[in-house]
Design a protein around this motif. Sequence first.
Motif, PDB file in Angstrom:
ATOM      1  N   ASP A  14       4.386 -10.163 -25.805  1.00  0.00           N
ATOM      2  CA  ASP A  14       4.028  -8.763 -25.560  1.00  0.00           C
ATOM      3  C   ASP A  14       4.073  -8.492 -24.058  1.00  0.00           C
ATOM      4  OD1 ASP A  14       2.345  -6.473 -27.372  1.00  0.00           O
ATOM      5  OD2 ASP A  14       2.247  -6.305 -25.190  1.00  0.00           O
ATOM      6  N   PRO A  15       4.809  -7.446 -23.656  1.00  0.00           N
ATOM      7  CA  PRO A  15       4.996  -7.205 -22.220  1.00  0.00           C
ATOM      8  C   PRO A  15       3.763  -6.618 -21.530  1.00  0.00           C
ATOM      9  CG  PRO A  15       6.094  -5.502 -23.507  1.00  0.00           C
ATOM     10  CD  PRO A  15       5.555  -6.491 -24.488  1.00  0.00           C
ATOM     11  N   ARG A  16       2.799  -6.116 -22.321  1.00  0.00           N
ATOM     12  CA  ARG A  16       1.613  -5.501 -21.693  1.00  0.00           C
ATOM     13  C   ARG A  16       0.632  -6.570 -21.205  1.00  0.00           C
ATOM     14  NH1 ARG A  16      -0.344  -2.029 -26.618  1.00  0.00           N
ATOM     15  NH2 ARG A  16       0.447  -3.900 -27.617  1.00  0.00           N
ATOM     16  N   GLY A  17      -0.360  -6.133 -20.450  1.00  0.00           N
ATOM     17  CA  GLY A  17      -1.475  -7.007 -20.132  1.00  0.00           C
ATOM     18  C   GLY A  17      -2.250  -7.282 -21.406  1.00  0.00           C
ATOM     19  N   ILE A  18      -3.126  -8.262 -21.364  1.00  0.00           N
ATOM     20  CA  ILE A  18      -3.807  -8.707 -22.586  1.00  0.00           C
ATOM     21  C   ILE A  18      -5.314  -8.612 -22.445  1.00  0.00           C
ATOM     22  CG2 ILE A  18      -4.216 -10.706 -24.107  1.00  0.00           C
ATOM     23  CD1 ILE A  18      -1.433 -11.695 -23.505  1.00  0.00           C
ATOM     24  N   ILE A  19      -5.978  -8.222 -23.536  1.00  0.00           N
ATOM     25  CA  ILE A  19      -7.423  -8.446 -23.627  1.00  0.00           C
ATOM     26  C   ILE A  19      -7.619  -9.626 -24.579  1.00  0.00           C
ATOM     27  CG2 ILE A  19      -7.718  -6.520 -25.311  1.00  0.00           C
ATOM     28  CD1 ILE A  19     -10.662  -6.443 -23.974  1.00  0.00           C
ATOM     29  N   PHE A  20      -8.177 -10.700 -24.038  1.00  0.00           N
ATOM     30  CA  PHE A  20      -8.396 -11.927 -24.806  1.00  0.00           C
ATOM     31  C   PHE A  20      -9.741 -11.833 -25.512  1.00  0.00           C
ATOM     32  CE2 PHE A  20      -5.565 -12.992 -21.325  1.00  0.00           C
ATOM     33  CZ  PHE A  20      -4.577 -13.732 -21.951  1.00  0.00           C
ATOM     34  N   ASP A  21      -9.703 -11.981 -26.839  1.00  0.00           N
ATOM     35  CA  ASP A  21     -10.907 -11.844 -27.674  1.00  0.00           C
ATOM     36  C   ASP A  21     -11.113 -13.174 -28.409  1.00  0.00           C
ATOM     37  OD1 ASP A  21     -12.554 -11.436 -29.910  1.00  0.00           O
ATOM     38  OD2 ASP A  21     -11.314  -9.849 -30.774  1.00  0.00           O
ATOM     39  N   ILE A  78     -11.546  -1.169 -28.504  1.00  0.00           N
ATOM     40  CA  ILE A  78     -11.787   0.036 -27.696  1.00  0.00           C
ATOM     41  C   ILE A  78     -11.114  -0.110 -26.326  1.00  0.00           C
ATOM     42  CG2 ILE A  78     -13.579   1.396 -26.524  1.00  0.00           C
ATOM     43  CD1 ILE A  78     -15.472   0.659 -28.900  1.00  0.00           C
ATOM     44  N   LEU A  79     -11.284  -1.271 -25.702  1.00  0.00           N
ATOM     45  CA  LEU A  79     -10.714  -1.480 -24.363  1.00  0.00           C
ATOM     46  C   LEU A  79      -9.185  -1.541 -24.404  1.00  0.00           C
ATOM     47  CD1 LEU A  79     -13.376  -4.027 -23.125  1.00  0.00           C
ATOM     48  CD2 LEU A  79     -12.845  -1.842 -21.998  1.00  0.00           C
ATOM     49  N   ALA A  80      -8.647  -2.125 -25.478  1.00  0.00           N
ATOM     50  CA  ALA A  80      -7.183  -2.199 -25.621  1.00  0.00           C
ATOM     51  C   ALA A  80      -6.601  -0.791 -25.649  1.00  0.00           C
ATOM     52  CB  ALA A  80      -6.823  -2.956 -26.895  1.00  0.00           C
ATOM     53  N   GLU A  81      -7.259   0.090 -26.374  1.00  0.00           N
ATOM     54  CA  GLU A  81      -6.825   1.490 -26.486  1.00  0.00           C
ATOM     55  C   GLU A  81      -6.951   2.193 -25.128  1.00  0.00           C
ATOM     56  OE1 GLU A  81      -6.008   2.965 -29.489  1.00  0.00           O
ATOM     57  OE2 GLU A  81      -5.684   4.909 -28.486  1.00  0.00           O
ATOM     58  N   ARG A  82      -8.068   1.996 -24.474  1.00  0.00           N
ATOM     59  CA  ARG A  82      -8.342   2.721 -23.229  1.00  0.00           C
ATOM     60  C   ARG A  82      -7.465   2.277 -22.066  1.00  0.00           C
ATOM     61  NH1 ARG A  82     -14.916   3.568 -22.849  1.00  0.00           N
ATOM     62  NH2 ARG A  82     -14.892   5.543 -23.973  1.00  0.00           N
ATOM     63  N   TYR A  83      -7.073   1.005 -22.064  1.00  0.00           N
ATOM     64  CA  TYR A  83      -6.274   0.501 -20.937  1.00  0.00           C
ATOM     65  C   TYR A  83      -4.876   0.056 -21.357  1.00  0.00           C
ATOM     66  CZ  TYR A  83     -10.380   0.637 -17.951  1.00  0.00           C
ATOM     67  OH  TYR A  83     -11.451   1.058 -17.205  1.00  0.00           O
ATOM     68  N   ASP A  84      -4.478   0.413 -22.569  1.00  0.00           N
ATOM     69  CA  ASP A  84      -3.161   0.042 -23.096  1.00  0.00           C
ATOM     70  C   ASP A  84      -2.887  -1.459 -22.947  1.00  0.00           C
ATOM     71  OD1 ASP A  84      -0.747   0.419 -24.369  1.00  0.00           O
ATOM     72  OD2 ASP A  84       0.336   0.837 -22.500  1.00  0.00           O
ATOM     73  N   LEU A  85      -3.803  -2.245 -23.481  1.00  0.00           N
ATOM     74  CA  LEU A  85      -3.666  -3.696 -23.432  1.00  0.00           C
ATOM     75  C   LEU A  85      -3.317  -4.221 -24.818  1.00  0.00           C
ATOM     76  CD1 LEU A  85      -6.911  -4.490 -21.395  1.00  0.00           C
ATOM     77  CD2 LEU A  85      -4.562  -4.514 -20.520  1.00  0.00           C
ATOM     78  N   TYR A  86      -2.723  -5.393 -24.854  1.00  0.00           N
ATOM     79  CA  TYR A  86      -2.484  -6.065 -26.120  1.00  0.00           C
ATOM     80  C   TYR A  86      -3.766  -6.816 -26.500  1.00  0.00           C
ATOM     81  CZ  TYR A  86      -0.619  -9.502 -29.369  1.00  0.00           C
ATOM     82  OH  TYR A  86      -0.411 -10.298 -30.451  1.00  0.00           O
ATOM     83  N   HIS A  87      -4.286  -6.545 -27.693  1.00  0.00           N
ATOM     84  CA  HIS A  87      -5.529  -7.174 -28.151  1.00  0.00           C
ATOM     85  C   HIS A  87      -5.193  -8.496 -28.835  1.00  0.00           C
ATOM     86  CE1 HIS A  87      -9.253  -6.803 -31.054  1.00  0.00           C
ATOM     87  NE2 HIS A  87      -9.242  -7.929 -30.368  1.00  0.00           N
ATOM     88  N   LEU A  88      -5.493  -9.592 -28.167  1.00  0.00           N
ATOM     89  CA  LEU A  88      -5.212 -10.906 -28.753  1.00  0.00           C
ATOM     90  C   LEU A  88      -6.511 -11.561 -29.226  1.00  0.00           C
ATOM     91  CD1 LEU A  88      -3.464 -13.350 -29.432  1.00  0.00           C
ATOM     92  CD2 LEU A  88      -3.778 -14.133 -27.081  1.00  0.00           C
ATOM     93  N   SER A  89      -6.689 -11.612 -30.549  1.00  0.00           N
ATOM     94  CA  SER A  89      -7.849 -12.304 -31.132  1.00  0.00           C
ATOM     95  C   SER A  89      -7.372 -13.658 -31.631  1.00  0.00           C
ATOM     96  CB  SER A  89      -8.415 -11.476 -32.291  1.00  0.00           C
ATOM     97  OG  SER A  89      -9.143 -12.316 -33.172  1.00  0.00           O
ATOM     98  N   THR A  90      -7.857 -14.731 -31.014  1.00  0.00           N
ATOM     99  CA  THR A  90      -7.423 -16.065 -31.466  1.00  0.00           C
ATOM    100  C   THR A  90      -7.944 -16.326 -32.879  1.00  0.00           C
ATOM    101  OG1 THR A  90      -9.235 -16.969 -30.115  1.00  0.00           O
ATOM    102  CG2 THR A  90      -7.001 -17.220 -29.274  1.00  0.00           C
ATOM    103  N   ILE A  96     -12.873 -10.558 -23.152  1.00  0.00           N
ATOM    104  CA  ILE A  96     -14.157 -10.110 -23.692  1.00  0.00           C
ATOM    105  C   ILE A  96     -14.835 -11.369 -24.219  1.00  0.00           C
ATOM    106  CG2 ILE A  96     -13.207  -9.424 -25.954  1.00  0.00           C
ATOM    107  CD1 ILE A  96     -15.720  -7.154 -24.605  1.00  0.00           C
ATOM    108  N   PHE A  97     -16.032 -11.600 -23.743  1.00  0.00           N
ATOM    109  CA  PHE A  97     -16.689 -12.886 -23.955  1.00  0.00           C
ATOM    110  C   PHE A  97     -18.065 -12.673 -24.582  1.00  0.00           C
ATOM    111  CE2 PHE A  97     -19.232 -16.485 -22.761  1.00  0.00           C
ATOM    112  CZ  PHE A  97     -18.361 -17.554 -22.785  1.00  0.00           C
ATOM    113  N   GLY A  98     -18.387 -13.488 -25.582  1.00  0.00           N
ATOM    114  CA  GLY A  98     -19.724 -13.386 -26.182  1.00  0.00           C
ATOM    115  C   GLY A  98     -19.820 -14.279 -27.404  1.00  0.00           C
ATOM    116  N   ALA A  99     -21.008 -14.404 -27.927  1.00  0.00           N
ATOM    117  CA  ALA A  99     -21.259 -15.253 -29.091  1.00  0.00           C
ATOM    118  C   ALA A  99     -20.657 -14.643 -30.358  1.00  0.00           C
ATOM    119  CB  ALA A  99     -22.770 -15.430 -29.258  1.00  0.00           C
ATOM    120  N   PRO A 100     -20.499 -15.451 -31.420  1.00  0.00           N
ATOM    121  CA  PRO A 100     -20.084 -14.886 -32.706  1.00  0.00           C
ATOM    122  C   PRO A 100     -21.064 -13.771 -33.091  1.00  0.00           C
ATOM    123  CG  PRO A 100     -20.092 -17.288 -32.820  1.00  0.00           C
ATOM    124  CD  PRO A 100     -20.697 -16.917 -31.493  1.00  0.00           C
ATOM    125  N   GLY A 101     -20.522 -12.635 -33.510  1.00  0.00           N
ATOM    126  CA  GLY A 101     -21.383 -11.521 -33.934  1.00  0.00           C
ATOM    127  C   GLY A 101     -21.766 -10.567 -32.822  1.00  0.00           C
TER     128      GLY A 101
END
Length: 194
Positions: A76-83, A20-32, A6-11
């Motif tokens: 984490d064994p799941r796929g990842i959503i990179f935030d 939302i996407l992590a929940e819907r696709y059972d992904l690990y939400h990684l926020s650096t 998920i890509f975008g500017a601060p804010g």
Amino acid sequence: MNNMVIFGAPGAGKGTHASILAERYDLYHLSTGDRLRQEVASGSPLGKEIQAIMNRGELVDDDTVTKIVNKAIIEDPRGIIFDGFPRTVRQAVVLDLLLQIYHQRLNCVVRIDVPRDELVRRIHERAVISGRHDDTDDAIINRRLDEYENKTFPVIDYYRQNGVLLTVDAAGSIEETRDRIAAAVAGKMTVPMK
Ligand code: AMP
């Protein structure tokens, strides 16, 4: 396995839509950003260095961030959503290499697009609950937005050339953006949305 950015500017709302996407696709939400704030909270010497950089509204160095991401992919064994990652073209190249090493790929990069004046408004609104120092000071906010425009914006072209970029207008409400993202992402994932 599915992986997305998920890509975008601060804010722009990356954290909200990543959840939302992590929940819907059972992904690990990684926020650096969250990982870096955890390191700061630990009080380690590295955390102190990171804190100084974040308090100036600048980007933390690629190597530090890359180590965090590598660890997360392994743990984490799941796929990842990179935030909040990648934020430089170098980080984008490293992410491709890491995914290759683990025999994985990026299904898509969802770019949420919000005009700069609306970004500033949202960061101020978020400051009330986030309590983040970098959300309250106007000079720091502007520095973060400048870092985005100078160092992070070129990542868009990198992903456009790779054919994985999806751009979604995110100036409206959370629900409107959520539905736009769902429509854009639908055909890119190998599992149906929950
Ligand atoms: P965020 O929570 O994503 O808004 O990130 C907050 C701050 O953490 C940023 O302003 C940067 O200082 C730092 N940061 C987060 N992710 C990265 C990254 N991928 N590369 C460099 N710095 C980062």
